[in-house]
Write a protein that holds these residues in place. Structure first.
Motif, PDB file in Angstrom:
ATOM      1  N   ILE A  27      41.827  42.587  46.513  1.00 48.90           N
ATOM      2  CA  ILE A  27      41.243  40.968  46.892  1.00 48.90           C
ATOM      3  C   ILE A  27      40.130  40.650  45.786  1.00 48.90           C
ATOM      4  CG2 ILE A  27      39.235  41.043  48.699  1.00 48.90           C
ATOM      5  CD1 ILE A  27      39.497  42.497  50.413  1.00 48.90           C
ATOM      6  N   PHE A  28      39.719  41.294  44.778  1.00 54.22           N
ATOM      7  CA  PHE A  28      38.737  40.906  44.305  1.00 54.22           C
ATOM      8  C   PHE A  28      39.248  39.863  42.722  1.00 54.22           C
ATOM      9  CE2 PHE A  28      35.527  41.425  40.304  1.00 54.22           C
ATOM     10  CZ  PHE A  28      35.297  40.991  40.587  1.00 54.22           C
ATOM     11  N   PHE A  29      40.661  40.562  42.486  1.00 52.83           N
ATOM     12  CA  PHE A  29      41.910  40.075  41.580  1.00 52.83           C
ATOM     13  C   PHE A  29      42.197  38.806  42.437  1.00 52.83           C
ATOM     14  CE2 PHE A  29      45.309  41.316  38.116  1.00 52.83           C
ATOM     15  CZ  PHE A  29      45.001  39.453  37.541  1.00 52.83           C
ATOM     16  N   ASP A  30      42.067  38.559  43.587  1.00 54.98           N
ATOM     17  CA  ASP A  30      42.737  37.407  44.035  1.00 54.98           C
ATOM     18  C   ASP A  30      41.807  36.428  43.869  1.00 54.98           C
ATOM     19  OD1 ASP A  30      45.071  38.325  45.069  1.00 54.98           O
ATOM     20  OD2 ASP A  30      44.504  39.290  46.706  1.00 54.98           O
ATOM     21  N   VAL A  34      42.157  32.779  42.663  1.00 56.66           N
ATOM     22  CA  VAL A  34      40.920  31.619  43.001  1.00 56.66           C
ATOM     23  C   VAL A  34      40.562  30.511  42.591  1.00 56.66           C
ATOM     24  CG1 VAL A  34      40.067  30.328  44.864  1.00 56.66           C
ATOM     25  CG2 VAL A  34      42.222  32.650  45.820  1.00 56.66           C
ATOM     26  N   PHE A  35      39.711  30.969  41.390  1.00 57.15           N
ATOM     27  CA  PHE A  35      39.044  30.597  40.856  1.00 57.15           C
ATOM     28  C   PHE A  35      39.720  29.423  39.672  1.00 57.15           C
ATOM     29  CE2 PHE A  35      36.634  30.423  36.668  1.00 57.15           C
ATOM     30  CZ  PHE A  35      35.656  29.581  36.906  1.00 57.15           C
ATOM     31  N   VAL A  87      43.394  48.351  33.079  1.00 56.74           N
ATOM     32  CA  VAL A  87      44.181  47.882  32.850  1.00 56.74           C
ATOM     33  C   VAL A  87      44.387  46.516  33.949  1.00 56.74           C
ATOM     34  CG1 VAL A  87      46.930  46.642  32.672  1.00 56.74           C
ATOM     35  CG2 VAL A  87      46.065  49.065  32.842  1.00 56.74           C
ATOM     36  N   MET A  88      44.027  46.147  35.267  1.00 57.74           N
ATOM     37  CA  MET A  88      43.403  45.257  36.459  1.00 57.74           C
ATOM     38  C   MET A  88      42.176  44.364  35.914  1.00 57.74           C
ATOM     39  SD  MET A  88      46.340  45.406  38.325  1.00 57.74           S
ATOM     40  CE  MET A  88      45.712  44.743  40.053  1.00 57.74           C
TER      41      MET A  88
END
Length: 203
Positions: A27-30, A34-35, A87-88
Motif C-alpha cells: 500500500i505504501f509503495f502504491d 500515486v505521487f 529491495v522494495m
C-alpha cells in the motif's frame, strides 16, 4: 479473506496461494506511484500544448508499465517479509526520484540532459529491482524463461531513453523536440509491444 501460504527461496518469501489482503508495504509503495502519477499530471497542467500533453501521455505509459511490473512481483513474493523489504524500499526511493525528475523529463530547451538521464536511470532501476525479485522467486520454476522475455524490451527501452536524453542536445533547435518524442515513443512501443503480445498469447 484467504490466508496466504508462502514458501521461501533464501531471504525471499514466495506466495503459493493468494489472499485478498494487501501488505502494508504494498500500500505504501502504491502511494509512491500515486505521487509519481500526480507529478506527471501537475507537469502537464503547466504545459498544455499538443507536445506537452503527448509527452505527459508517454511518461504516464512508462510509469504504468513500471507499476505493472511491480504488481507482477507483488503477486509472486511477500513484500514485507524476508529480504524483500530492502529491495522494495530501494525501488520506492527510485520511483520517488523518478517523480521529482518528471518536470524535466523531456529536457530543457537549452539542451540540458541531467533530468532526462535521471529518468532513464530511474526507470532502469525500477525495472531491474523488480526483475531481480522475480528472478529469485522464480527459482526452480519455468518462469525464468518469461523473465528473459520481460528483460529484453526493458533493455531496449532504457537504451532509447538514454538516446532521447543525449542526442537532442547535439541537434538544431527545430529537431530537438521531434527527435526526443520519437525516441520516447519508440521506448514505450518496445515495452508495450512485447507486453501486449505476451498478454495476448497468455504467456
Amino acid at each position: 479473506m484467504g490466508k496466504r501460504e508462502t514458501s521461501s527461496f533464501g531471504p525471499i518469501h514466495v506466495r503459493t496461494r493468494g489472499g485478498s489482503r494487501a501488505d502494508r508495504l504494498e500500500i505504501f509503495f502504491d502511494l509512491v506511484f500515486v505521487f509519481a502519477f500526480f507529478s506527471i499530471a501537475r507537469t502537464a497542467s503547466t504545459h498544455i500544448t499538443g507536445w506537452g500533453l503527448f509527452e505527459a501521455l508517454l511518461a504516464l505509459m512508462l510509469l504504468w508499465r513500471a507499476w505493472c511490473s511491480h504488481t507482477l512481483v507483488a503477486n509472486r513474493v511477500q513484500p514485507g517479509e524476508g529480504g524483500a523489504p530492502v529491495v522494495m524500499f530501494a525501488a520506492m526511493a527510485v520511483v520517488f526520484v523518478f517523480a521529482l525528475a518528471i518536470p524535466g523529463a523531456f529536457g530543457a530547451r537549452r539542451g540540458e540532459v541531467s533530468e532526462p538521464l535521471l529518468i532513464a536511470g530511474c526507470y532502469a532501476g525500477i525495472r531491474v529491482l523488480h526483475l531481480m525479485l522475480f528472478w529469485i522467486s522464480a527459482a526452480g520454476t519455468r518462469l525464468k524463461g518469461r523473465l528473459f522475455r520481460m528483460a529484453r524490451p526493458m533493455i531496449v527501452a532504457v537504451a532509447l531513453l538514454v538516446c532521447a536524453a543525449i542526442l537532442p542536445a547535439y541537434l538544431p533547435d527545430s529537431l530537438r523536440d521531434p527527435t526526443r518524442i520519437a525516441l520516447w515513443f519508440a521506448a514505450v512501443g518496445a515495452e508495450y509491444g512485447v507486453y501486449c503480445r505476451s498478454r495476448g498469447s497468455g504467456s
